[in-house]
Design a protein around this motif. Structure first.
Motif, short mmCIF file in Angstrom:
data_model
loop_
_atom_site.label_atom_id
_atom_site.label_comp_id
_atom_site.label_asym_id
_atom_site.label_seq_id
_atom_site.Cartn_x
_atom_site.Cartn_y
_atom_site.Cartn_z
N UNK A 84 0.87 -1.19 0.00
CA UNK A 84 0.00 0.00 0.00
C UNK A 84 0.90 1.23 0.00
N UNK A 86 -0.67 4.26 -0.56
CA UNK A 86 -1.62 5.23 -0.03
C UNK A 86 -1.50 6.63 -0.62
N UNK A 87 -1.01 6.72 -1.86
CA UNK A 87 -1.13 8.02 -2.51
C UNK A 87 -2.25 7.92 -3.54
N UNK A 88 -2.52 9.00 -4.23
CA UNK A 88 -3.71 9.02 -5.07
C UNK A 88 -3.46 8.49 -6.48
N UNK B 109 -15.15 18.84 -2.73
CA UNK B 109 -13.94 18.89 -3.56
C UNK B 109 -13.52 20.34 -3.84
N UNK B 122 2.19 9.83 3.67
CA UNK B 122 1.53 8.68 3.08
C UNK B 122 2.21 7.41 3.59
N UNK B 123 1.41 6.49 4.09
CA UNK B 123 1.94 5.27 4.71
C UNK B 123 2.29 4.25 3.64
N UNK B 124 3.45 3.64 3.77
CA UNK B 124 3.80 2.53 2.88
C UNK B 124 3.86 1.27 3.71
N UNK B 173 3.80 13.33 0.27
CA UNK B 173 3.10 13.41 -1.02
C UNK B 173 2.21 14.65 -1.07
N UNK B 175 -0.74 14.58 -3.05
CA UNK B 175 -2.13 14.15 -3.27
C UNK B 175 -2.31 12.78 -2.59
N UNK B 176 -2.63 12.77 -1.31
CA UNK B 176 -2.66 11.50 -0.58
C UNK B 176 -4.02 10.82 -0.67
N UNK B 177 -4.04 9.55 -0.35
CA UNK B 177 -5.32 8.85 -0.22
C UNK B 177 -5.97 9.26 1.10
N UNK B 178 -5.15 9.33 2.16
CA UNK B 178 -5.66 9.74 3.48
C UNK B 178 -5.42 11.23 3.65
N UNK B 179 -6.48 12.00 3.59
CA UNK B 179 -6.30 13.46 3.61
C UNK B 179 -6.09 14.02 5.02
#
Lengths: 168, 273
Positions: A84, A86-88, B109, B122-124, B173, B175-179
């Motif tokens: 994962x 977890x970036x877009x 948005x 951002x977590x990896x 990052x 543009x993260x998935x977790x904002x």
């Protein structure tokens, strides 16, 4: 029009035969009856010989459930791990496929991508995606298409990918 | 038995205050449908429950903006956006958006563009073992159940519960998935000037506006000759450095309401106070 985000390599060594000789290859994979292989990232992170993108299982099941192509992964269940990030960025993964199924594959993968974007309410021009498609035409004759750019740009380049594969 | 029509018409309103009895009725009805194994209605009442929660969270976030609780508002707007995404996985709002959720999502948005957050963590991590929340089966590559994450099964959304993972790194990052992971340096304070100016005119969370974004040249690049030193401090000539690149541009956000507003002069500001 040529797409700057699309990199093309001709005559690469990636092939179904060569995958059989990879360290990670497992007999759990029914490679002789497979149209599309999802390949791993090798040595992507310390401690793991191979890793797959975070949506790998979801994409595999989407392709399987279409009942239009046979998909598999060349490693064992135990070695299959997703990372994962977890970036877009929509990391669709690395694929190896026969040229016969290329049109169907492109149709399915672009539908998957557009459906995801629509459900998240994003703009396809603003969403970044990456994918690597290795198309095996004959034994030892593979064309590699590497794309990193907007989702819209990827969908716009599908015709180009098909044409180059056909013309080569 | 619950009156579906009255619940639907309640949820169709631009709700500002919320009647928790309605939510209780929805949840109770969903439980009955689950007990009766009526999947269609169980899933539909899951949807109604989410509509209530989405609208309540969205209005809550609006009030937090008004009270200048920006960080909390950001997190609640993100949660709202995620919940609308969950609904979209199961109900095609582009065919029928009975409760106006797509307008709320578009507004979120646009609102997100007006926050000053630029960098996020951002977590990896490597997923070692995960299990299906619906049936409990381990989710292997070839050995797995048929439940699909994000989809509804008898009024419950399927998720994969990660039981073992290997955290590898954190990345910076844009543009993260977790904002919710925006950076918060100890010695810096975010500048929420765009939101402050928006709120001069934004008096109702359902008064939807658009944000049009244009690229404009930064002030320091306005009257620089091609052969002068580049304002970015690189010690290179402008023509060999930032000229014609994105470095000399910034995003100018124009807020457009559908009705006349108090005029505001064009303002510029930085991420930090």
């Amino acid at each position: 029009m040529f797409n700057d985000d699309l990199i093309i390599e001709y005559d690469t060594s990636v092939s179904f035969e060569n995958v059989k000789t990879a360290n990670y290859f497992s007999s759990e994979c029914d490679i002789n009856n497979t149209d599309v292989l999802l390949l791993p990232y090798e040595r992507f992170r310390e401690g793991y010989e191979i890793l797959f993108s975070e949506q790998a299982k979801e994409i595999l099941r989407f392709l399987e459930n279409s009942n239009q192509i046979k998909v598999d992964v060349p490693c064992s269940d135990e070695d299959f791990k997703e990372i994962e990030l977890h970036d877009a960025v929509f990391d669709l993964g690395i694929f190896l496929l026969t040229s016969a199924v290329l049109p169907v594959f492109l149709n399915l993968i672009s539908s998957y991508l557009y459906d995801k974007i629509k459900k998240r309410g994003k703009d396809a021009k603003a969403v970044e995606t990456k994918i690597e498609i290795n198309v095996e035409k004959d034994k030892n004759k593979t064309i590699k298409f590497k794309y990193k750019g907007s989702a819209k740009g990827f969908v716009d380049s599908l015709k180009e990918i098909e044409k180059i594969t056909k013309d080569d | 038995m619950i009156d579906l029509e009255s619940i639907e018409s309640y949820l169709q309103q631009n709700l500002i205050s919320f009647d928790s009895n309605v939510l209780k009725d929805i949840v109770d009805a969903k439980k009955i449908y689950i007990k009766n194994e009526d999947e269609t209605n169980a899933n539909y009442f899951w949807y109604l429950e989410k509509v209530y929660i989405i609208k309540e969270l969205y209005v809550h976030a609006y009030h937090e903006l008004v009270e200048a609780k920006y960080e909390s508002a950001w997190n609640h707007l993100d949660q709202t956006d995620i919940l609308i995404g969950d609904v979209c996985e199961n109900f095609d709002l582009y065919v029928s958006d009975l409760f106006g959720l797509l307008k709320i999502r578009n507004q979120i948005h646009d609102l997100q563009k007006l926050f000053p957050y630029v960098f996020f963590l951002s977590r990896e991590s490597v997923i070692i073992k995960e299990r299906c929340s619906i049936c409990g089966k381990e989710n292997g590559l070839r050995n797995h159940c048929n439940h699909i994450p994000g989809k509804l099964y008898m009024g419950k959304m399927c998720a994969m519960i990660v039981e073992k993972m290997d955290l590898k790194a954190f990345a910076l990052v844009r543009d993260p998935f977790d904002k919710y992971t925006m950076l918060k340096p100890e010695d810096k304070e975010y500048n929420y000037f765009m939101l402050e100016h928006l709120l001069i005119n934004w008096k109702d969370p359902y008064d939807f506006f658009n944000v049009a974004t244009h690229k404009e040249k930064k002030t320091e690049f306005h009257s620089i000759g091609r052969n002068e030193l580049c304002p970015c401090g690189s010690d290179k000539k402008y023509k060999k450095c930032c000229l014609g690149t994105n470095n000399e541009l910034y995003d100018h956000h124009e807020i457009i309401f559908s009705h006349p507003i108090k005029p505001i002069k064009k303002i510029t500001g930085n991420t930090w106070k």
